[in-house]
Motif scaffolding. Structure first.
Motif, PDB file in Angstrom:
ATOM      1  N   LEU A  72       1.050  -1.072  -0.049  1.00  0.00           N
ATOM      2  CA  LEU A  72      -0.035  -0.141  -0.135  1.00  0.00           C
ATOM      3  C   LEU A  72       0.831   1.205  -0.003  1.00  0.00           C
ATOM      4  N   ASN A  73       1.920   1.128   0.852  1.00  0.00           N
ATOM      5  CA  ASN A  73       2.644   2.488   1.030  1.00  0.00           C
ATOM      6  C   ASN A  73       3.482   2.649  -0.446  1.00  0.00           C
ATOM      7  N   MET A  74       4.045   1.626  -1.200  1.00  0.00           N
ATOM      8  CA  MET A  74       4.347   1.799  -2.461  1.00  0.00           C
ATOM      9  C   MET A  74       3.452   1.998  -3.491  1.00  0.00           C
ATOM     10  N   GLY A  75       1.991   1.644  -3.158  1.00  0.00           N
ATOM     11  CA  GLY A  75       1.164   2.104  -4.216  1.00  0.00           C
ATOM     12  C   GLY A  75       0.923   3.695  -4.124  1.00  0.00           C
ATOM     13  N   LEU A  76       0.981   3.951  -2.992  1.00  0.00           N
ATOM     14  CA  LEU A  76       0.798   5.619  -2.936  1.00  0.00           C
ATOM     15  C   LEU A  76       1.931   6.424  -3.420  1.00  0.00           C
ATOM     16  N   GLN A  77       3.151   5.734  -3.095  1.00  0.00           N
ATOM     17  CA  GLN A  77       4.340   6.773  -3.647  1.00  0.00           C
ATOM     18  C   GLN A  77       4.717   6.542  -5.072  1.00  0.00           C
ATOM     19  N   SER A  78       4.019   5.366  -5.471  1.00  0.00           N
ATOM     20  CA  SER A  78       4.647   5.083  -7.212  1.00  0.00           C
ATOM     21  C   SER A  78       3.724   5.998  -8.014  1.00  0.00           C
ATOM     22  N   GLY A  79       2.847   6.754  -7.323  1.00  0.00           N
ATOM     23  CA  GLY A  79       1.890   7.567  -8.124  1.00  0.00           C
ATOM     24  C   GLY A  79       0.782   6.943  -8.954  1.00  0.00           C
ATOM     25  N   VAL A  80       0.435   5.894  -8.318  1.00  0.00           N
ATOM     26  CA  VAL A  80      -0.885   5.118  -8.754  1.00  0.00           C
ATOM     27  C   VAL A  80      -1.761   5.765  -8.765  1.00  0.00           C
ATOM     28  N   ASN A  81      -2.799   5.810  -9.705  1.00  0.00           N
ATOM     29  CA  ASN A  81      -4.184   6.636 -10.184  1.00  0.00           C
ATOM     30  C   ASN A  81      -5.413   5.755  -9.681  1.00  0.00           C
ATOM     31  N   PHE A  82      -5.210   4.232  -9.971  1.00  0.00           N
ATOM     32  CA  PHE A  82      -6.420   3.541  -9.571  1.00  0.00           C
ATOM     33  C   PHE A  82      -5.831   2.236  -8.975  1.00  0.00           C
ATOM     34  N   MET A  83      -6.020   2.171  -7.791  1.00  0.00           N
ATOM     35  CA  MET A  83      -5.589   1.023  -6.944  1.00  0.00           C
ATOM     36  C   MET A  83      -6.756  -0.039  -6.910  1.00  0.00           C
ATOM     37  N   LEU A  84      -6.643  -1.066  -7.567  1.00  0.00           N
ATOM     38  CA  LEU A  84      -7.543  -2.277  -7.611  1.00  0.00           C
ATOM     39  C   LEU A  84      -6.647  -3.189  -6.527  1.00  0.00           C
ATOM     40  N   HIS A  85      -7.727  -3.784  -5.877  1.00  0.00           N
ATOM     41  CA  HIS A  85      -7.209  -4.640  -4.746  1.00  0.00           C
ATOM     42  C   HIS A  85      -6.747  -4.256  -3.427  1.00  0.00           C
ATOM     43  N   SER A  86      -7.306  -2.889  -3.411  1.00  0.00           N
ATOM     44  CA  SER A  86      -6.862  -1.819  -2.262  1.00  0.00           C
ATOM     45  C   SER A  86      -7.167  -2.657  -0.785  1.00  0.00           C
ATOM     46  N   CYS A  87      -8.318  -3.402  -0.753  1.00  0.00           N
ATOM     47  CA  CYS A  87      -8.498  -4.148   0.410  1.00  0.00           C
ATOM     48  C   CYS A  87      -9.027  -5.337   0.188  1.00  0.00           C
ATOM     49  N   GLY A  88      -8.850  -6.441   1.113  1.00  0.00           N
ATOM     50  CA  GLY A  88      -9.383  -7.687   1.260  1.00  0.00           C
ATOM     51  C   GLY A  88      -8.856  -8.701   0.697  1.00  0.00           C
ATOM     52  N   TRP A  89      -7.650  -8.535   0.066  1.00  0.00           N
ATOM     53  CA  TRP A  89      -6.930  -9.386  -0.620  1.00  0.00           C
ATOM     54  C   TRP A  89      -6.208 -10.540   0.398  1.00  0.00           C
ATOM     55  N   LEU A  90      -6.286 -11.782   0.082  1.00  0.00           N
ATOM     56  CA  LEU A  90      -5.475 -12.784   0.987  1.00  0.00           C
ATOM     57  C   LEU A  90      -5.094 -13.923   0.211  1.00  0.00           C
ATOM     58  N   GLU A  91      -4.196 -14.663   0.564  1.00  0.00           N
ATOM     59  CA  GLU A  91      -3.501 -15.790  -0.055  1.00  0.00           C
ATOM     60  C   GLU A  91      -3.276 -15.654  -1.430  1.00  0.00           C
ATOM     61  N   GLY A  92      -2.572 -14.611  -1.791  1.00  0.00           N
ATOM     62  CA  GLY A  92      -2.103 -14.654  -3.261  1.00  0.00           C
ATOM     63  C   GLY A  92      -3.360 -14.181  -3.946  1.00  0.00           C
ATOM     64  N   GLY A  93      -4.423 -13.792  -3.529  1.00  0.00           N
ATOM     65  CA  GLY A  93      -5.683 -13.442  -4.403  1.00  0.00           C
ATOM     66  C   GLY A  93      -6.646 -14.611  -4.530  1.00  0.00           C
ATOM     67  N   LEU A  94      -6.307 -15.829  -3.905  1.00  0.00           N
ATOM     68  CA  LEU A  94      -7.176 -16.713  -3.936  1.00  0.00           C
ATOM     69  C   LEU A  94      -8.405 -16.616  -3.092  1.00  0.00           C
ATOM     70  N   VAL A  95      -8.214 -15.809  -2.180  1.00  0.00           N
ATOM     71  CA  VAL A  95      -9.100 -15.787  -1.152  1.00  0.00           C
ATOM     72  C   VAL A  95      -9.687 -14.085  -0.699  1.00  0.00           C
ATOM     73  N   ALA A  96     -10.850 -13.730  -1.003  1.00  0.00           N
ATOM     74  CA  ALA A  96     -11.315 -12.525  -0.343  1.00  0.00           C
ATOM     75  C   ALA A  96     -11.944 -12.637   1.072  1.00  0.00           C
ATOM     76  N   SER A  97     -11.050 -11.868   2.038  1.00  0.00           N
ATOM     77  CA  SER A  97     -11.305 -12.129   3.325  1.00  0.00           C
ATOM     78  C   SER A  97     -12.174 -10.754   3.867  1.00  0.00           C
ATOM     79  N   PHE A  98     -13.061 -11.225   4.775  1.00  0.00           N
ATOM     80  CA  PHE A  98     -13.845 -10.149   5.281  1.00  0.00           C
ATOM     81  C   PHE A  98     -13.356  -9.348   6.331  1.00  0.00           C
ATOM     82  N   GLU A  99     -12.402 -10.102   6.921  1.00  0.00           N
ATOM     83  CA  GLU A  99     -11.768  -9.171   8.348  1.00  0.00           C
ATOM     84  C   GLU A  99     -10.909  -8.498   7.450  1.00  0.00           C
ATOM     85  N   LYS A 100      -9.963  -9.010   6.642  1.00  0.00           N
ATOM     86  CA  LYS A 100      -8.905  -8.075   5.989  1.00  0.00           C
ATOM     87  C   LYS A 100      -9.427  -6.828   5.214  1.00  0.00           C
ATOM     88  N   PHE A 101     -10.528  -7.182   4.729  1.00  0.00           N
ATOM     89  CA  PHE A 101     -11.065  -6.226   3.977  1.00  0.00           C
ATOM     90  C   PHE A 101     -11.397  -4.959   4.898  1.00  0.00           C
TER      91      PHE A 101
END
Lengths: 514, 514
Positions: A367-396
């Motif tokens: 997330l820090n890298m995303g802010l500082q690299s100048g990202v304009n659209f950050m998909l997956h900004s919350c909820g990603w778990l296990e290499g993207g195999l899982v959407a986690s409610f708590e992690k969201f």
């Protein structure tokens, strides 16, 4: 403090006002981030020029494949590329020239105009996790996602102050046939939230359905003139553009709808094991993809995408939040800005199976890298778990809380007279404290970002309350947000028309689960 | 790629060679980080100049207090400051002028010369947590620290590849009298590891003991000519220099030993609630402190310190890994570089009670900020928990693992012919994969940073092995490192002399626990 858009694409007017009447905001949503801090520029001019020159060499000498797509091959031939079977070799400079008609910034409209987002410039728009077949929560563990899970995620996104965008496939609703689930997913995004959202890309016909449902929601004329969806077009790295993704891109580009054109790279597998080699391939792929979007329709809004991570060379597993992924992302941001295109990358990436410390280290790095690299659209900004195999409610909700810190960080540092606080320094002096001084009283409410999730209590209080870890705090917050969920209002006629569209579409096709 | 030191302070020669014979490396320790990436510059020139001018105004108009320290007041008066009671008002420009004799970079020597560290320039030296009265591990929970805990932390630090420095008070050994524990702590650092370490600062006499023990370990002449300790001198912010800390600073400066001169700031309590106000105070305090060190002895090696965090204005609790703390740290780094001094800040800061997701989010935010803000000496780089009240064994190894990622990130991005990987792009082409190409075979070993702690296994394997979270993985790693611990060799005569020194000192003083 956003930079002025140079080739901006946006409309205002009566339609927006009318839509405003149809909706009401019941939940606070932050405005998209307008950065007032510098980007982190990891590559020097020499390295950037080498990468740009090498990418042109890749396009001219190696070329890219457009698979099962005679129409694309014809367009490329007409544009001056050399076509040999499915291989398209693009003379140096041509792709970059074609990219020039793509806007550097555009507005994606939401049905609630207050939630429109500006994609490009110094802005950052945050959207949730995309694509996991599994979901996880503390109560139910890891299991296949369902439409009910999907709706819960959309509601959580609606209730999350720091999320600007409702996203797309927040989880795969595996209990709905593959060829029909896009209809239910769109219906959820359109009715359960008034934030902007993404369209379907799993088949050109489903992209077309997405456009038609938007025409019901926004009005046909409005959709014709404005971007109301931003959809995710992955490139099959290395250097391959398949017909399914290109079919959806063609539908969206023709309809003036926005697409992210995104290499999907696990470094070492789909790209070389070096940062600069990976960046060369990413740039070549994006140049070809964006150029193609402009061949389909000049001016179609597109985003320079880069989903990039590294691999564990021992096990072959993708790894997340790693230094190499950060280096590639910083570099990709620089290349995107030099190309004058909005940039998509980063997210709440982690490889961990649980929303534990590993997940949080990896995610915070990303997330820090995303802010500082100048990202304009950050998909997956919350909820990603296990290499993207899982959407986690708590992690969201954990990640969504951290997104608040990005907002504050991005504001940068004020240095006006109030911020200089010389009156406070004079009032307090050596050995005093600032808790009660006038400057503190005047400024404390906005002074510091405050988490709505993390624990700041004294040890004794925390112990008495059950010594809860972050997972337990997040579980409680998921419940609180869902209990407090309020559905945004919608014109009943539109709701009925959408419902009828979905019912008709479903009735006219046989179920398919593959 | 470290910048050449401009006012470097270092010696080589026969002493180092002799000490090399007395030791043997049994455990791999990485060389201190030499950054090949830019610093993140959050403040523009105008803001920096305002802060610098305001800090001079603070020193001249408000001044600082030197408490119970007539000697300091006399030195200041002689140097041209106005002294009124304990208040020292420093004419504009004087403190900055006095700071010029402090070296911009210096070597801290370890008893194993291969583990010497260069502090300053583009380097980053990593040291563990400092000061917690409590310790925590999975088995024993939270409890007061003991000398046995202290020794375990020193051993863990010795075994941690990415830690360059053994630190100081890794936890408070509360089972040893206050007036004697520094002797046991120094003995542990001197005998259980061959990495560099810190001296005692809790009383001038204990600083003197530290110097004398170093004279036994390194030889009197060597200590006279070289820095063999870097010790932590906190400023009682706002603007107060107490006699205990200054007494220790005086001992170390006279002995040519290095000190971190460090405002200790919880923003909103010890400094204004604004970033620029806090930076103004930090700079004023460091200017006064460093200038004073140079009044005591010109050329004494010192570090521009900044321990800065924010406060939760609802509860008054200090908060960590917050955007405001990052903004202050980025700005402080810029101010330190303009002053030509090494910079100390950041660490594995978190407020969480457990090494859970909260701890990791906060810590990762802080570690990344530390790398990018140009920190030269990072105290607390691993093991910090619960706002610094607790040293955690599991978090120590979790954080220490993340420090490896900082090393890789700091290397920057190579762009030579091998890094460009054009041969790989040509070999693989559209639709292929890079796992087996020649470039990957030649480069994969060094290509990607690899955690030695985190889980990268497939879900099924991870489940079968007990579905362990990061805390459980860390618990196993603590045990593995301690089981594998090997004490570095030491000349028995030196060991006996140190033992005798400690025994004599202990016998000559009554125990004190306060």
């Amino acid at each position: 403090m956003a930079e002025a858009a140079t080739r901006r694409r946006s409309r205002g007017g009566g339609g927006a006002a009318r839509r405003a009447e149809r909706t009401s905001i019941s939940v606070e949503t932050a405005r998209y981030i307008e950065r007032n801090i510098p980007n982190f520029e990891i590559l020097n001019e020499e390295a950037l020029e080498i990468i740009e020159a090498n990418a042109e060499t890749v396009l001219e000498e190696i070329g890219v494949n457009f698979v099962n797509n005679p129409g694309a091959l014809a367009l490329w031939k007409e544009a001056g590329a050399s076509v040999d079977g499915e291989r398209v070799r693009i003379p140096k400079g041509l792709a970059r020239e074609l990219c020039k008609t793509a806007p550097s910034q555009f507005t994606q409209h939401a049905r609630n105009p207050e939630k429109n987002v500006e994609i490009g410039g110094r802005n950052l728009v945050l959207a949730p996790v995309y694509g996991p077949p599994f979901v996880r929560d503390v109560d139910g563990g890891r299991r296949y996602g369902t439409m009910e899970d999907f709706r819960k995620f959309v509601k959580l996104g609606h209730m999350s102050k720091w999320l600007h965008h409702s996203g797309g496939t927040v989880c795969e609703p595996t209990d709905v046939p593959v060829n029909k689930r896009h209809l239910d997913m769109l219906m959820a995004h359109m009715t359960l939230t008034d934030k902007p959202f993404m369209g379907s890309v799993t088949e050109a016909s489903r992209a077309q359905d997405s456009v038609e449902m938007c025409e019901i929601l926004f009005g046909k004329e409005f959709v014709h003139d404005n971007a109301v969806m931003t959809s995710l077009i992955n490139i099959n790295s290395p250097l391959t553009f398949d017909d399914v993704m290109m079919g959806s891109l063609e539908v969206y580009a023709k309809a003036g709808q926005a697409c992210i054109i995104s290499p999907f790279i696990v470094g070492g597998a789909m790209a070389p094991v070096s940062v600069v080699g990976t960046l060369t391939q990413v740039l070549a792929e994006v140049l070809a993809g964006v150029a193609y979007s402009q061949l389909v329709r000049k001016g179609a809004p597109v985003i320079f995408g880069a989903f990039v991570t590294s691999i564990d060379m021992n096990s072959g597993a993708p790894t997340f939040g790693t230094p190499e992924a950060s280096q590639v992302t910083y570099g990709a941001g620089q290349l995107a800005r030099r190309l004058g295109l909005p940039f998509r990358s980063a997210g709440s990436f982690c490889g961990s199976k649980l929303p534990d410390a590993q997940a949080a280290y990896e995610t915070a790095n990303s997330l820090n890298m995303g802010l500082q690299s100048g990202v304009n659209f950050m998909l997956h900004s919350c909820g990603w778990l296990e290499g993207g195999l899982v959407a986690s409610f708590e992690k969201f909700v954990m990640d969504a809380d951290q997104l608040g810190a990005l907002h504050k960080m991005a504001q940068g540092v004020a240095y006006d007279e109030n911020a200089q606080a010389m009156d406070a320094l004079r009032e307090v002096g050596p050995g005093g404290h600032y808790l009660d001084c006038a400057h503190t009283h005047a400024n404390y409410k906005e002074a510091f970002w405050r988490s709505e999730l993390l624990d700041y209590k004294p040890f004794e209080t925390w112990s008495e309350e059950g010594a809860r870890d972050t997972m337990a705090l997040a579980q409680a917050r998921v419940k609180k947000l869902l209990d407090g969920y309020q559905q945004p209002q919608m014109d009943p006629a539109i709701y009925e028309a959408l419902t009828a569209y979905v019912a008709n579409k479903k009735a006219s096709t046989k179920d398919s689960f593959s």
